[in-house]
Design a protein around this motif. Structure first.
Motif, short mmCIF file in Angstrom:
data_model
loop_
_atom_site.label_atom_id
_atom_site.label_comp_id
_atom_site.label_asym_id
_atom_site.label_seq_id
_atom_site.Cartn_x
_atom_site.Cartn_y
_atom_site.Cartn_z
N GLY A 433 0.87 -1.19 0.00
CA GLY A 433 0.00 0.00 0.00
C GLY A 433 0.89 1.22 0.00
O GLY A 433 2.08 1.14 -0.27
N THR A 434 0.33 2.39 0.33
CA THR A 434 1.13 3.61 0.26
C THR A 434 1.98 3.79 1.52
O THR A 434 1.68 3.19 2.57
N ILE A 435 2.98 4.65 1.39
CA ILE A 435 3.80 5.00 2.55
C ILE A 435 2.91 5.65 3.60
O ILE A 435 3.00 5.37 4.79
N ARG A 436 2.01 6.49 3.12
CA ARG A 436 1.10 7.20 4.03
C ARG A 436 0.31 6.19 4.88
O ARG A 436 0.20 6.33 6.10
N VAL A 454 8.98 13.17 10.08
CA VAL A 454 9.61 11.95 10.56
C VAL A 454 10.36 11.25 9.43
O VAL A 454 11.43 10.66 9.64
N MET A 455 9.85 11.36 8.22
CA MET A 455 10.56 10.78 7.07
C MET A 455 11.89 11.49 6.86
O MET A 455 12.92 10.85 6.63
N ALA A 456 11.86 12.82 6.99
CA ALA A 456 13.09 13.59 6.79
C ALA A 456 14.11 13.23 7.87
O ALA A 456 15.29 13.02 7.59
N LEU A 490 12.37 3.54 6.54
CA LEU A 490 10.92 3.74 6.61
C LEU A 490 10.35 3.05 7.86
O LEU A 490 9.49 3.59 8.56
N ALA A 491 10.87 1.85 8.15
CA ALA A 491 10.40 1.14 9.34
C ALA A 491 10.75 1.94 10.60
O ALA A 491 9.96 2.02 11.54
N ILE A 492 11.93 2.58 10.57
CA ILE A 492 12.34 3.39 11.74
C ILE A 492 11.44 4.62 11.85
O ILE A 492 10.98 4.98 12.93
#
Ligand SMILES: Nc1ncnc2c1ncn2[C@@H]1O[C@H](COP(=O)(O)OP(=O)(O)OP(=O)(O)O)[C@@H](O)[C@H]1O
Length: 569
Positions: A433-436, A454-456, A490-492
């Motif tokens: 699915g999406t990252i969102r 948080v992604m940054a 991404l998991a972090i």
């Protein structure tokens, strides 16, 4: 006696619907008896020399039609009751199975295969539904209506009733002789199905690895063999079913022939017993005699439903029983204290005390933790080091409450709850699915800015800007559309967004180059101001970047401060 007790018990929580359904099924069958009465009168009225008027015959035929219409209405009610009962039983059973199968200790039980678990949860629950909604009501109908009808026929013709009783006993009883064989066959069939399902799921999950290892053809052959096994088991089961049906049919046909012969003899006056030979009564008796077998034929039609339920029962029982067989051991984390909300941060940071933690996997296994005691504070990164097999992952599982260890984990002076901990494993699952959607899974209320932030911080800012769909970029199944390092970050990011007081990471830098690994450690150190950050580390760089290193060795935890850690250098 025709119903499996365990399967019956599953429907007893919805007794009222089951009783209503059985009543409607019985009423539908009884409508044939009323219809038989009017049909007999109509037929008798058509015989030459009868006193019935044309209007009487027409009235009887209209009543026959009325019975058909009433039956159609009853069938509608039956369908909606069956649907309500099926949904209720299926949902309840699925919740019970999910509760039993998805317990952390069951998930860690390597002897159980995910495909088999999935099958019990899906097909197992689905197999029980037709048993409860179709087989049980018809089995109950047989036991209720057959005796009533036989008693009715006995008042008209006792000899005929005795012959019908013998035929019913043969038709119901003879197939039971095959019961044990059928049970064995259905178990074999289910086992083959389970093995195929487990192999198939594992092949799908591991397809990438299988391709790399170039063993796809071998796996294909194995799946082919499993399919053949399932096919053989299906054919063997169908053979038993054919024999079963043939025996039941033999009883029914013998009964019908006997009924026709005896009724004819009776109407010719060759038999002394019973009511006199009025044509309408002769017709009625004849039709009623065949009606004795209707519940039997109805039940025979539900054979497949009955078989599905019995087949599924094995895996359902295994799922629930082996769960209850496990001794109830006190978890490392006692029951949540509602007054103590998980996730709240005291203003002066968090403290985590692991007190006298002891654990081993079995009574003869070595102690992986043996009274280990250590105190941790937020403010810096703690690395857990130790030789392979020392029990580092096991320690994490204990902190997550997955394993029943002795001792206690106290967070800010209270027992730590699973809801206090975020974890990033080396194989964190990202939902297709999406990252969102993946980020929202841990914090549904998170807004665009929270997610981008948080992604940054997790080092994915540049990627996010480059992806045309940004947060709406779709992650393929098993995360195949992202690199190993991106998946890890991404998991972090997702774990940080969950905003819990304890963050556990298993080798967070394993898929990153030194530059990215350094950036990630800076990010984690910044996060460590708000939460306790503990990571399993093997690589020297990760150990050097930690503020505190816990050495796990022969069941004890010993704290060391790395000489090159930023705090001490
Ligand atoms: N479910 C289990 N049942 C029985 N033994 C287990 C189970 N899981 C792990 N073990 C054993 O417990 C020991 C510790 O395993 P663990 O995975 O915690 O070690 P580790 O320190 O994390 O190892 P590594 O650094 O290689 O990942 C190992 O000997 C392992 O074989």
């Amino acid at each position: 006696m025709l119903v499996n007790r365990r399967l019956m018990a599953l429907s007893l929580g919805h007794r009222r619907i089951l009783h209503a359904l059985t009543l409607v099924v019985c009423l539908g069958t009884a409508s044939y008896w009323v219809q038989a009465w009017f049909l007999a009168h109509a037929l008798a009225g058509l015989l030459p020399g009868q006193v019935h008027s044309g209007a009487q015959v027409a009235g009887s035929l209209l009543a026959v039609l009325g019975c058909g219409v009433a039956r159609a209405a009853l069938q509608q009610v039956q369908a909606s009751l069956a649907s309500a009962l099926g949904t209720a039983v299926r949902l309840e059973l699925r919740a019970t199975l999910a509760g039993a199968l998805l317990r952390p200790e069951r998930l860690r039980d390597n002897s159980e295969r995910s495909g088999a678990r999935r099958l019990a949860l899906s097909e197992g629950a689905d197999g029980v539904e037709p048993y409860v909604t179709a087989y049980i009501p018809h089995a109950l109908q047989l036991q209720i209506l057959c005796p009533i009808l036989l008693a009715g026929v006995a008042t008209l013709n006792p000899v005929l009733a005795a012959a019908l009783l013998a035929a019913v006993v043969v038709a119901v009883g003879a197939p039971r002789l095959w019961g044990r064989l059928l049970a064995r066959r259905s178990t074999t069939h289910w086992d083959s199905y389970e093995a195929l399902s487990a192999d198939f799921l594992e092949a799908l999950q591991g397809m990438r690895t299988l391709k790399i290892l170039d063993v796809v053809p071998r796996f294909r052959t194995r799946l082919d063999e499993r399919s053949q096994e399932l096919h053989r088991a299906t054919v063997a089961t169908m053979r038993v079913s054919l024999a079963d049906t043939a025996l039941a049919d033999l009883g029914i046909q013998a009964g019908l022939l006997a009924a026709a012969a005896l009724t004819a003899l009776h109407s010719l006056g060759a038999l002394p017993s019973g009511i006199g030979g009025e044509p309408s009564l002769t017709f009625f008796t004849l039709i009623l005699a065949s009606e004795v077998f209707r519940p039997l034929r109805d039940l025979a039609r539900q054979w497949h439903a009955g078989y599905l339920g019995i087949s599924a029962l094995g895996s359902i029982d295994a799922a629930i029983a082996s769960d209850s067989e496990k001794p109830a051991r006190a978890p490392a984390h006692p029951a949540p204290d509602p007054a103590n909300g998980a996730g709240e941060q005291p203003t002066d940071g968090h403290t985590l005390v692991l007190e006298e933690i002891s654990f081993r996997y079995g009574p003869t296994s070595p102690w992986l933790l043996n009274g280990a005691t250590i105190g941790l504070r937020s403010g810096g990164i703690t690395a857990v080091a130790g030789p392979s097999g020392a029990g580092k992952s096991t320690l994490f599982d204990i902190m997550l409450g997955f394993l029943p260890a002795g001792g206690q984990c106290l967070l800010d002076g209270r027992p730590m709850q699973p809801g206090d901990v975020s974890v990033v494993s080396q194989h964190s699952y990202l939902f297709p699915g999406t990252i969102r959607a993946n980020l929202a899974a841990v914090r549904p209320g998170a807004n665009e800015a929270d997610m981008r932030g948080v992604m940054a911080r997790a080092g994915l800012g540049a990627e996010l800007a480059a992806w045309p769909h940004g947060l709406d970029t779709v992650i393929a199944e098993a995360g195949h559309s992202l690199s190993g390092g991106q998946l890890q970050r991404l998991a972090i990011a997702r774990a940080i967004l969950a905003d819990r007081p304890v963050l556990l990471l298993d080798e967070p830098t394993s898929a990153l180059n030194p530059e990215l690994a350094g950036e990630l450690m800076d990010f984690l150190r910044a996060e460590a101001r708000y939460r306790i950050v503990v990571m399993i580390a093997h690589r020297t760089e990760a150990l050097e970047a930690a503020d505190t290193v816990l050495q796990l060795h022969e069941g004890t935890l010993r704290e060391t401060i790395p000489s090159t850690s930023p705090e001490t250098s």
